[in-house]
Design an enzyme around this catalytic site. Structure first.
Site, mmCIF file in Angstrom:
data_model
loop_
_atom_site.group_PDB
_atom_site.id
_atom_site.type_symbol
_atom_site.label_atom_id
_atom_site.label_comp_id
_atom_site.label_asym_id
_atom_site.label_seq_id
_atom_site.Cartn_x
_atom_site.Cartn_y
_atom_site.Cartn_z
ATOM 1 N N ARG A 1 -8.374 -0.624 5.566
ATOM 2 C CA ARG A 1 -7.688 0.301 4.867
ATOM 3 C C ARG A 1 -6.148 -0.087 4.099
ATOM 4 N NH1 ARG A 1 -7.043 5.915 8.103
ATOM 5 N NH2 ARG A 1 -5.401 6.218 6.131
ATOM 6 N N ASP B 1 5.804 -0.111 11.739
ATOM 7 C CA ASP B 1 4.618 -0.435 11.352
ATOM 8 C C ASP B 1 4.108 -2.041 11.781
ATOM 9 O OD1 ASP B 1 3.878 1.836 10.031
ATOM 10 O OD2 ASP B 1 4.457 1.316 8.292
ATOM 11 N N LYS C 1 0.954 -1.140 -0.041
ATOM 12 C CA LYS C 1 0.072 0.046 0.029
ATOM 13 C C LYS C 1 0.786 1.102 0.002
ATOM 14 C CE LYS C 1 -1.307 1.481 4.302
ATOM 15 N NZ LYS C 1 -0.967 2.726 4.624
ATOM 16 N N ASN C 2 1.957 1.411 0.880
ATOM 17 C CA ASN C 2 2.835 2.288 1.098
ATOM 18 C C ASN C 2 3.778 2.777 -0.188
ATOM 19 O OD1 ASN C 2 1.506 2.989 3.298
ATOM 20 N ND2 ASN C 2 3.166 2.332 4.577
ATOM 21 N N ARG D 1 2.282 14.213 13.424
ATOM 22 C CA ARG D 1 2.676 13.811 11.856
ATOM 23 C C ARG D 1 2.791 14.988 10.952
ATOM 24 N NH1 ARG D 1 0.037 8.419 9.636
ATOM 25 N NH2 ARG D 1 1.813 8.440 8.371
ATOM 26 N N CYS E 1 -3.554 12.875 13.355
ATOM 27 C CA CYS E 1 -3.423 11.472 13.080
ATOM 28 C C CYS E 1 -3.456 10.693 14.437
ATOM 29 C CB CYS E 1 -2.474 11.021 12.220
ATOM 30 S SG CYS E 1 -2.061 9.374 12.095
HETATM 31 N N1 EPU Z 1 7.893 14.117 10.387
HETATM 32 C C1 EPU Z 1 8.111 15.583 10.607
HETATM 33 N N2 EPU Z 1 7.771 16.456 9.609
HETATM 34 C C2 EPU Z 1 7.705 15.970 8.277
HETATM 35 C C3 EPU Z 1 7.491 14.550 8.155
HETATM 36 C C4 EPU Z 1 7.496 13.636 8.941
HETATM 37 O O1 EPU Z 1 8.508 15.847 11.794
HETATM 38 O O2 EPU Z 1 7.399 16.941 7.330
HETATM 39 C C5 EPU Z 1 8.325 13.027 11.308
HETATM 40 C C6 EPU Z 1 6.876 12.105 11.645
HETATM 41 O O3 EPU Z 1 5.991 12.921 12.437
HETATM 42 C C7 EPU Z 1 7.531 10.978 12.281
HETATM 43 C C8 EPU Z 1 8.988 10.726 11.528
HETATM 44 O O4 EPU Z 1 8.930 12.037 10.963
HETATM 45 O O5 EPU Z 1 8.019 11.159 13.573
HETATM 46 C C9 EPU Z 1 8.929 9.756 10.258
HETATM 47 O O6 EPU Z 1 7.601 9.899 9.615
HETATM 48 P P1 EPU Z 1 7.769 9.717 7.809
HETATM 49 O O7 EPU Z 1 7.581 11.101 7.289
HETATM 50 O O8 EPU Z 1 8.786 8.761 7.332
HETATM 51 O O9 EPU Z 1 6.256 8.903 7.893
HETATM 52 P P2 EPU Z 1 5.067 8.978 6.774
HETATM 53 O O10 EPU Z 1 5.790 9.175 5.399
HETATM 54 O O11 EPU Z 1 4.163 9.797 7.413
HETATM 55 C C10 EPU Z 1 4.939 6.369 6.186
HETATM 56 C C11 EPU Z 1 4.135 5.507 6.133
HETATM 57 C C12 EPU Z 1 3.782 4.977 7.519
HETATM 58 C C13 EPU Z 1 5.008 4.715 8.130
HETATM 59 C C14 EPU Z 1 5.974 5.551 8.238
HETATM 60 C C15 EPU Z 1 7.389 5.319 8.762
HETATM 61 C C16 EPU Z 1 2.884 5.907 3.941
HETATM 62 C C17 EPU Z 1 1.672 6.203 3.379
HETATM 63 N N3 EPU Z 1 2.894 5.960 5.424
HETATM 64 O O12 EPU Z 1 4.597 7.549 6.879
HETATM 65 O O13 EPU Z 1 2.857 4.016 7.505
HETATM 66 O O14 EPU Z 1 4.483 4.434 9.660
HETATM 67 O O15 EPU Z 1 6.294 6.032 6.834
HETATM 68 O O16 EPU Z 1 7.686 4.152 8.173
HETATM 69 O O17 EPU Z 1 4.002 5.660 3.337
HETATM 70 C C18 EPU Z 1 0.952 2.605 8.134
HETATM 71 O O18 EPU Z 1 1.199 1.915 6.985
HETATM 72 O O19 EPU Z 1 0.270 2.112 9.001
HETATM 73 C C19 EPU Z 1 1.854 3.692 8.130
HETATM 74 C C20 EPU Z 1 1.301 4.709 9.229
#
Ligand code: EPU
Length: 419
Positions: free
Chosen positions: A398, A306, A22-23, A122, A117
């Site tokens: 989801r 995850d 999915k991701n 996030r 969230c």
């Molecule tokens: N963060 C910031 N600022 C930003 C972006 C991220 O502070 O602009 C912080 C986040 O709050 C978090 C950390 O950086 O503490 C890492 O977040 P990341 O950006 O890597 O996560 P994401 O891109 O929002 C994706 C997956 C998540 C998975 C995370 C970590 C997708 C759609 N979602 O989220 O998947 O947990 O990477 O691997 O790719 C799930 O599938 O259940 C899920 C939550």
């Protein structure tokens, strides 16, 4: 609304088909917006988040076609950068991934700021900083991110303070159409990020350093028609690996890749689970007792956040004590009180959970709170004595394709019924 009824105690055996991640599918959908040439994506999972992203694409004027749910072709020739329906955007944070492609292709984009969230705040500051580094002007007002770059984006050096999956993807998507070279330092190297890079490569973007913390992207103005197969879902694979382990069974995870489990594979081995590659994917069995071990979530190749909830369910029935530290999201322990309702012995202190293994869990009604928390309750239900009822399972749908059917085929007593 539906719920799941699970009668614990069955040992699972058989095969499970692991679908595309999915991701990885969500950013690949967003990539289709970059181009006026068709993009075909294969091995797509049939899950609600993917359908939501498809509706978002269609809202931008992308023509989506396909004879089955696992292969879709996106034609964004007639796409327009108008505002997306808030009704779709509020459902899923990954909708932020359209910001980079819309801005890069049309020179402007207005995208709703994703809200809070369940698993943490996030923020999206790193997405915004990356686009600013590429020359965009960005304002955040009234709950919207407004980005403009009338003369187009220009390649730049983007240095992330820490690795973020989503922000790296935004930077890659935008840099694909920027003039010149972009260097992304401290890039996330999750397999889903590498998969997006491979998709962009198939579309005609030159990218070096795939799978490392430093990416070099040569922007282009001429993309080509492309076809890309989405990488297998390592989180779905890890979830079924825990299902085999917790029930003391043996599963073949068809399509799964052991190397993508990284630290999770090592932790499972240390806890007494055996994993080895098969011709078609990955075999998982648990020949003896489970042992409690300590883990800490981290960016890839560290232990995936995850899979934290699923691993905790496993540790609930392991011998001894284990400590699970969550370092990626600040509020990702919502499964703890629900696991305790099933008889688990868990103490929560800040970002650490101490799990003292119990000899048996006992069925109870429990409630799903987010995608991965929900599935941990299903896993615990597979070994709880009696009938566990998991409500609010829309969270599960989801991100897990046909979870109940896949488990049932391997011997689980599980039923989806109206709530
Ligand atoms: N963060 C910031 N600022 C930003 C972006 C991220 O502070 O602009 C912080 C986040 O709050 C978090 C950390 O950086 O503490 C890492 O977040 P990341 O950006 O890597 O996560 P994401 O891109 O929002 C994706 C997956 C998540 C998975 C995370 C970590 C997708 C759609 N979602 O989220 O998947 O947990 O990477 O691997 O790719 C799930 O599938 O259940 C899920 C939550």
């Amino acid at each position: 609304m539906e719920k799941l009824l699970i009668r614990g105690g069955r040992c699972l055996s058989g095969t499970v088909d692991i679908r595309g991640a999915k991701n990885a599918a969500l950013p690949a959908f967003a990539a289709s917006l970059l181009s006026d040439k068709p993009l075909t994506l294969r091995n797509l999972p049939d899950v609600v988040d993917v359908r939501t992203m498809q509706a978002l694409m269609e809202g931008y004027g992308v023509a989506v076609s396909g004879r089955s749910t696992d292969v879709l072709t996106f034609d964004a020739a007639a796409a327009e950068p108008h505002e997306a329906s808030y009704d779709i955007v509020r459902k899923m944070r990954a909708t932020i991934l359209v910001l980079g492609p819309l801005l890069a292709r049309f020179g402007r984009a207005r995208v709703s700021l994703p809200g809070g969230c369940a698993i943490g705040a996030r923020p999206v500051d790193l997405h915004i900083k990356a686009l600013e580094a590429l020359g965009a002007t960005i304002t955040v007002t009234g709950g919207y991110i407004e980005a403009s770059a009338p003369g187009g984006l220009s390649g730049a050096r983007i240095v992330f303070p820490f690795s973020s999956v989503g922000a790296t993807e935004t930077a890659m998507l935008a840099a694909s159409l920027a003039r010149g070279e972009t260097e992304i330092v401290n890039a996330a190297k999750e397999p889903e990020v590498a998969d997006l890079a491979n998709c962009l490569r198939a579309m005609g973007v030159t990218i070096e350093g795939i799978g490392t913390h430093r990416l070099l992207i040569q922007g282009t103005s001429t993309l080509k028609p492309a076809s890309h197969e989405i990488v297998a879902d390592r989180i779905e694979a890890g979830t079924y690996a825990v299902a085999a382990a917790i029930t003391g069974g043996e599963l073949e995870l068809v399509g799964a890749r052991l190397e993508h489990l990284a630290a999770v594979g090592e932790a499972l081995e240390a806890a007494g689970v055996r994993l080895w590659p098969s011709d078609r994917g990955l075999m998982v069995t648990r020949p003896g007792p489970l042992t409690g071990i300590d883990v800490m979530t981290q960016a890839y190749p560290g232990f995936s956040t995850d899979l934290q909830a699923q691993f905790m369910a496993l540790m609930c029935v392991a011998e001894g004590t284990s400590t699970i530290r969550e370092t990626v999201f600040e509020n990702r322990f919502m499964h703890v009180p629900e696991l305790v309702r099933l008889g688990a012995d868990i103490t929560l202190k800040g970002t650490s959970a101490t799990v003292r293994g119990v000899t048996r869990l006992k069925a109870a009604p429990v409630m799903a709170t987010d995608l991965r928390a929900s599935v941990s309750l299903v896993l615990a239900g597979l070994v709880a004595e009696g009938e566990t009822v998991v409500s609010r399972i829309y969270h599960l749908d989801r991100g897990y394709e046909a979870l109940d059917r896949k488990l049932k085929r391997c011997g689980a007593e599980i039923e989806r019924v109206p709530a």
